[in-house]
Design an enzyme around this catalytic site. Structure first.
Site, PDB file in Angstrom:
ATOM      1  N   GLU A 103       0.815  -1.221   0.000  1.00 19.93           N
ATOM      2  CA  GLU A 103       0.000   0.000   0.000  1.00 19.93           C
ATOM      3  C   GLU A 103       0.849   1.272   0.000  1.00 19.93           C
ATOM      4  O   GLU A 103       0.578   2.218   0.737  1.00 19.93           O
ATOM      5  CB  GLU A 103      -0.954  -0.005   1.201  1.00 19.93           C
ATOM      6  N   GLU A 156      -6.850  -7.504  -1.331  1.00 18.24           N
ATOM      7  CA  GLU A 156      -7.533  -7.539  -0.047  1.00 18.24           C
ATOM      8  C   GLU A 156      -9.002  -7.189  -0.248  1.00 18.24           C
ATOM      9  O   GLU A 156      -9.340  -6.050  -0.565  1.00 18.24           O
ATOM     10  CB  GLU A 156      -6.911  -6.548   0.951  1.00 18.24           C
TER      11      GLU A 156
END
Length: 655
Positions: free
Chosen positions: A229, A303
């Protein structure tokens, strides 16, 4: 019935998906369409069954030819897709973190992943646990990454590895070791020299263990994620290519991926590396940035959040099982690969938890149940059965039988009979640090120069007058004159009035690290303890004695030789409380409930179970049966505020 027309408006793969308009005249049987997403899937539901996947030959033990690993393909007339060993492959992934699950339960959790219908395991790798001190690496016991990965292969699961170095994962400092913060100029997650030098040494040890576990080495690892991320951070354009190169140079040959939320893909992707996204639910807008950075590539949702984590003082987060099932169904009908985060969350044992900061520091609770597909204790949920039914309807082979549930037990309540005030325990701690000025936790000259990572620090000095005390503490501090509590500091409170005193007294400041922030630029500012000078009426205090309370097993071994006192009724102040939990001849999982206790930590046979707090939302602590001895078990509470009464056990959690 009338005629049926189908109009199709196909966008390029820059818009991700072809949208089919289907006006249906079926005398009231047409699905009710609310938006574009519903339109797509209303159409899909009317098509003949076409999703019957047969991956029985695509398992780590059966696939012999390993010359071609996980790849992406695109052909005219079909959506881009993954292939594995040259065969079309859709990733049904689920996350389990080996470091949050007792090793004795790894097999049970992995078997349940396989029995649900998943074909791939994903896991993070926490740097802070594997290198707790510079150059001192631990890949043993519950941190035996290779054993976990090979066990997955044995059970028939492929693996996507997420080695960081930063992993977020609601862990302390996002999984980065706290000793990095000893460098006052350190800039984490950049190409700052001190950071990348540490990463290189860590990767030398980690990746050498990962290389033989790769697909082309006959292992189960089919893909490796580059950092995590980074688009939400994005402070150094050279950083992500640096980490990519570091992985390649050390022998990673499998498919590389990045992972970002939908709004930050443009800032986090790397040219030539497959970009994946993270999301809460299926929304077409979430794919816009992904379509801008790569065309003719299959979509991977790294995710899909089926729940969320809790923080102390907040509410318990849950997510509807039908919504989870609906989103996963849309992934499958759209031929989108996905990873369920979390399939099984586990527990933030010890001081593992991270924290959030949105104007106020909030520690992540001990439970990492996450409202996941399996509970914290490995039990089935409504989400599990819904997903298993869904997967069973789209795969061409029967799913494995369900593993049995782990039995739970209630044990007799424990009433601690002995206690030790913190002040009586100081002699059993390691030698204190003597310093002219306060020293933050990470910079204490202990642990072979690596400082202190977790726990509490007690700062002592003498004062001979009262006044306005000023100190910057991270995260929270109790302030004492001798043994009398006079107030709190922390979380924006930096001043405390000290009453007039007639003679010199001990000023004691007990500071607790409640978890370092694990996300955002705030990770740069996570030095704990007293940070900066301590003053009274603007006059700096000097001459500090600094005690480190790391709460290690060796400390509790020394504490067993102490002379414990009978418990006083309603004792106020930090103290250790000793009792015996009787678990019978065959210990089972249970949940501790600490009614009438306020705030502190639980230690079972010297092992740190985690933090409890009266503010909730978590009301019970999961105690794995594998941590218990037959019959008698030592249970110690470090209660910071006021003694309670009984420690209960129950056979189900209260989160």
């Amino acid at each position: 019935m009338g005629s049926l027309q189908r109009f199709s408006l196909c966008f390029s793969w820059k818009r991700i998906v072809c949208i089919f308009f289907l006006p249906v005249i079926l005398s009231g049987f047409a699905p009710r369409v609310k938006d574009k997403e519903d339109l797509i899937f209303a159409n899909a539901q009317l098509q003949p069954a076409q999703y019957r996947f047969n991956w029985s030959h695509l398992t780590p033990l059966k696939l012999m030819d390993r010359s071609v690993g996980l790849q992406t393909e695109s052909r005219v007339g079909s959506k881009p897709y993954f292939t594995l060993g040259g065969h079309k492959f859709l990733i049904f992934g689920g996350s389990i973190h080996y470091f949050r699950v007792p090793r004795e339960y790894w097999r049970d959790r992995l078997l349940k992943l396989k029995a649900c219908g998943f074909n791939t395991l994903t896991t993070y790798v926490p740097w802070n646990l594997h290198e707790p001190q510079r150059g001192k690496f631990d890949f043993s016991g519950n941190l035996d990454l290779a054993a976990f990965v090979l066990m997955a292969a044995e059970i028939g699961l492929w693996v996507i590895l997420r080695p960081g170095p930063y992993i977020c994962s609601e862990m302390d400092l996002g999984g980065l070791p706290s000793w990095l913060l000893q460098d006052p100029k350190m800039i984490l997650r950049t190409t700052y020299k001190g950071f990348v030098e540490a990463v290189n040494k860590y990767f030398d040890h980690l990746i050498s263990r990962v290389v033989p576990l790769q697909y082309r080495k006959r292992g189960p690892i089919i893909a490796v994620q580059v950092e995590n991320e980074y688009g939400s951070f994005a402070e150094d354009k050279d950083y992500m290519p640096y980490i990519q190169k570091a992985l390649l140079e050390r022998g990673i040959v499998e498919l590389l991926m990045t992972s970002d939320d939908a709004k930050h893909v443009l800032k986090g992707y790397i040219e030539g590396v497959l970009a994946t996204i993270n999301m809460n639910t299926f929304q077409m807008n979430d794919f816009k940035q992904l379509s801008q950075v790569q065309r003719n590539k299959p979509i991977m949702v790294m995710e899909f959040w089926v729940g969320w984590f809790d923080t102390w003082g907040g509410k318990h987060m849950i997510k509807n099982a039908e919504d989870v099932e609906d989103t996963v169904s849309k992934f499958i009908t759209s031929e989108i690969s996905f990873n369920v985060y979390m399939f099984h969350g586990g527990t933030n044992f010890g001081f593992m938890n991270g924290a959030t900061y949105f104007g106020k520091h909030r520690g992540v609770v001990t439970s990492y149940d996450y409202d996941a597909v399996l509970t914290e204790a490995g039990d089935y949920t409504e989400k599990y059965f819904k997903l298993r039914k869904l997967f069973g309807s789209v795969v061409a082979v029967h799913l494995p039988p369900l593993p049995k549930l782990s039995p739970k037990a209630e044990y007799p309540a424990v009433k601690p009979s002995l206690y030790l005030p913190l002040w009586d325990v100081l002699q059993y701690l390691n030698k204190p640090v003597i310093s002219h000025t306060p020293v933050n936790m990470e910079s204490l000259p202990i642990n072979n120069g690596n400082g202190q990572s977790y726990g509490l620090v007690l700062y002592e000095t003498f004062i001979c007058c009262g006044g306005s005390l000023h100190a910057n503490v991270q995260d929270t501090a109790q302030v004492f004159l001798n043994e009398k509590n006079i107030g709190l500091l922390g979380d924006g409170i930096k001043k405390l009035n000290i009453p007039k005193i007639r003679e010199c007294q001990h000023l004691r400041i007990l500071v607790e690290n409640q978890g370092r922030v694990n996300f955002s630029w705030k990770i740069q500012d996570q030095r704990k303890g007293l940070t900066g000078s301590v003053t009274i009426d603007n006059i700096p205090l000097n001459g500090f004695i600094i005690y480190s309370l790391e709460m290690t097993m060796s400390f509790f071994e020394r504490l067993r030789s102490a002379t414990w006192k009978p418990v006083q009724k309603n004792y106020s102040g930090p103290a250790f409380y000793l009792g015996t939990l009787k678990a019978g001849s065959s210990p089972k999982d249970t949940f501790l409930r600490l009614l009438n206790w306020n705030y502190g930590f639980v230690f079972i046979n010297g092992r740190n179970l985690g933090r409890y707090s009266i503010i909730g939302p978590q009301e019970t602590l999961y105690l794995p049966g594998t941590w218990l001895h037959p019959r008698d078990n030592e249970i110690i509470l470090f209660e910071k505020r006021k003694s309670g009464s009984y420690i209960q056990t129950i056979d189900e959690p209260k989160l």
